[in-house]
Design a protein around this motif. Structure first.
Motif, PDB file in Angstrom:
ATOM      1  N   ASP A 243       3.197   7.243  -3.441  1.00  0.00           N
ATOM      2  CA  ASP A 243       2.939   7.106  -4.868  1.00  0.00           C
ATOM      3  C   ASP A 243       3.142   8.471  -5.523  1.00  0.00           C
ATOM      4  OD1 ASP A 243       1.901   6.806  -7.418  1.00  0.00           O
ATOM      5  OD2 ASP A 243       0.201   5.582  -6.774  1.00  0.00           O
TER       6      ASP A 243
ATOM      7  N   SER B  28      10.025   5.096   1.310  1.00  0.00           N
ATOM      8  CA  SER B  28      10.313   6.119   0.302  1.00  0.00           C
ATOM      9  C   SER B  28      11.145   7.223   0.948  1.00  0.00           C
ATOM     10  CB  SER B  28       9.017   6.722  -0.239  1.00  0.00           C
ATOM     11  OG  SER B  28       8.217   5.763  -0.890  1.00  0.00           O
TER      12      SER B  28
ATOM     13  N   ARG C  76       0.843  -1.190   0.000  1.00  0.00           N
ATOM     14  CA  ARG C  76       0.000   0.000   0.000  1.00  0.00           C
ATOM     15  C   ARG C  76       0.884   1.247   0.000  1.00  0.00           C
ATOM     16  NH1 ARG C  76      -2.755   4.053  -0.037  1.00  0.00           N
ATOM     17  NH2 ARG C  76      -4.586   4.565   1.234  1.00  0.00           N
ATOM     18  N   ARG C  77       0.508   2.246  -0.788  1.00  0.00           N
ATOM     19  CA  ARG C  77       1.259   3.496  -0.853  1.00  0.00           C
ATOM     20  C   ARG C  77       0.346   4.671  -0.521  1.00  0.00           C
ATOM     21  NH1 ARG C  77       6.034   3.159  -4.077  1.00  0.00           N
ATOM     22  NH2 ARG C  77       6.331   1.070  -4.944  1.00  0.00           N
TER      23      ARG C  77
ATOM     24  N   THR D 268      -1.159   8.246  -1.250  1.00  0.00           N
ATOM     25  CA  THR D 268      -1.370   9.085  -2.427  1.00  0.00           C
ATOM     26  C   THR D 268      -1.780  10.473  -1.956  1.00  0.00           C
ATOM     27  OG1 THR D 268      -3.759   8.751  -2.751  1.00  0.00           O
ATOM     28  CG2 THR D 268      -2.270   7.037  -3.613  1.00  0.00           C
TER      29      THR D 268
ATOM     30  N   GLN E 267       5.572   4.137   2.166  1.00  0.00           N
ATOM     31  CA  GLN E 267       5.750   4.281   0.728  1.00  0.00           C
ATOM     32  C   GLN E 267       4.782   5.321   0.175  1.00  0.00           C
ATOM     33  OE1 GLN E 267       5.573  -0.309   0.161  1.00  0.00           O
ATOM     34  NE2 GLN E 267       6.809   0.447  -1.545  1.00  0.00           N
TER      35      GLN E 267
ATOM     36  N   THR F 283       2.991   8.984  -8.815  1.00  0.00           N
ATOM     37  CA  THR F 283       2.452   8.942 -10.182  1.00  0.00           C
ATOM     38  C   THR F 283       1.836  10.280 -10.581  1.00  0.00           C
ATOM     39  OG1 THR F 283       1.987   6.578  -9.958  1.00  0.00           O
ATOM     40  CG2 THR F 283       0.863   7.767 -11.728  1.00  0.00           C
TER      41      THR F 283
END
Length: 315
Positions: free
Chosen positions: A285, A202, A126-127, A129, A283, A287
């Motif tokens: 994300d 991260s 799982r990240r 967002t 972590q 994107t």
């Protein structure tokens, strides 16, 4: 483009100030708490950051404000009411600057927030967002969330654009905190019980964060967005320590002890919070950050670590 940078003597701010001076067409004003000649650009002596700071003279003609100043996360806070102190600086001080920025006609306000707004840990696979429901767990993270909300409410009623950037742990020359402690232990060749830690975290190299902030100076798609930041390569604590050792030219003396046993031992010693930072996962994300801005981290994690220690050796 005229840019006002707060926190110009800080870990992030100092590197950002140097990079901004190299940007074509950028005229930099560096806001500092105390008189100094060690930062580039026109110096503005701001004093303490709070709801009473007078920014009027520094804001004249500015196009962008980058707000990197803050009361940083303190592991062992000794003030009587840490949340009140975080709010005084990180919320009230930030909103005061933003309101004066609106009045001065500033076009864009870039706020360097923290991934702690999202939370402290992620589950396996799982990240975090940028659109997740915030879940800060400490006073620092809560103050950053409250500042974000206050800024968002302010710009809804005005034309100033807002960009929020939430970095995780930032590493680079001069880094402090837990990262610096681990580096010292590796440098001394002390065996560490982290040879089989399978978490994922991260991080972001200081160079990468600075590059992202500069990308957000005038990128049209950055307006009124929240961006998460990282190197784009998540590392386990084991991988991180090996990477640090390699970058330093030192052997990685890692002993394999199961994470569960380490966590139990940390609990007995009253170090559970610290152990969670070392053994847990966090972590993010990126994107959205990459897609909207067409941005990619200039440095991979190993290059970031190598540059970090190469610069420290030169100093």
């Amino acid at each position: 483009m005229k840019v006002l940078l707060t926190g110009a003597t800080g870990f992030v701010g100092r590197e950002l100030a140097s990079a901004l001076m190299e940007e074509p067409g950028v005229a930099l004003t560096s806001a500092v708490r105390r008189s100094t000649s060690s930062v580039p650009g026109t110096i503005f002596l701001a004093g303490e950051l709070n709801e009473q700071t007078d920014w009027a003279s520094a804001l004249v003609g500015q196009d962008v404000v980058i707000h990197a100043a803050a009361r940083a996360h303190v592991m062992k806070d000794e003030v009587a009411d840490p949340l009140a102190e975080y709010r005084r600086v990180n919320v009230q001080g930030t909103l005061n600057l933003a309101k004066q920025s609106v009045a001065a006609g500033v076009k864009r306000f870039i706020f360097v927030s923290s991934i702690k707004v999202n939370g402290e840990q992620t589950l396996p696979g799982r990240r975090f967002t940028a659109d997740d429901q915030p879940a800060p767990e400490d006073a620092y993270g809560l103050s950053k969330l409250e500042a974000e909300k206050a800024l968002q409410a302010l710009v809804e009623e005005n034309s100033m654009e807002l960009v929020i950037i939430r970095p995780p742990l930032v590493y680079g020359p001069g880094v402090k905190g837990n990262f610096a402690t681990l580096v010292k232990l590796v440098d001394r060749g002390i065996p560490l019980p982290f040879g089989s830690v399978h978490n994922k975290r991260s991080l972001i190299a200081l160079t990468n964060l600075v590059d992202l902030v500069i990308t957000c100076l005038d990128h049209p798609a950055a307006a009124n967005q929240v961006f998460l930041a990282s190197d784009g390569q998540d590392l386990s604590t084991t991988e991180l320590l090996r990477g640090v050792a390699y970058a330093m030219g030192k052997p990685a003396r890692l002993v394999s002890i199961p994470s569960k046993l380490l966590m139990i031992g940390a609990g007995i010693l009253g170090k559970k919070e610290m152990a969670q930072r070392v053994l847990g996962s966090l972590q993010v994300d990126i994107t959205k950050t990459c897609d909207l801005l067409g941005w990619r981290p200039p440095l991979g994690s190993q290059d970031g670590l190598r540059r970090c220690f190469a610069e420290e050796r030169r100093e």
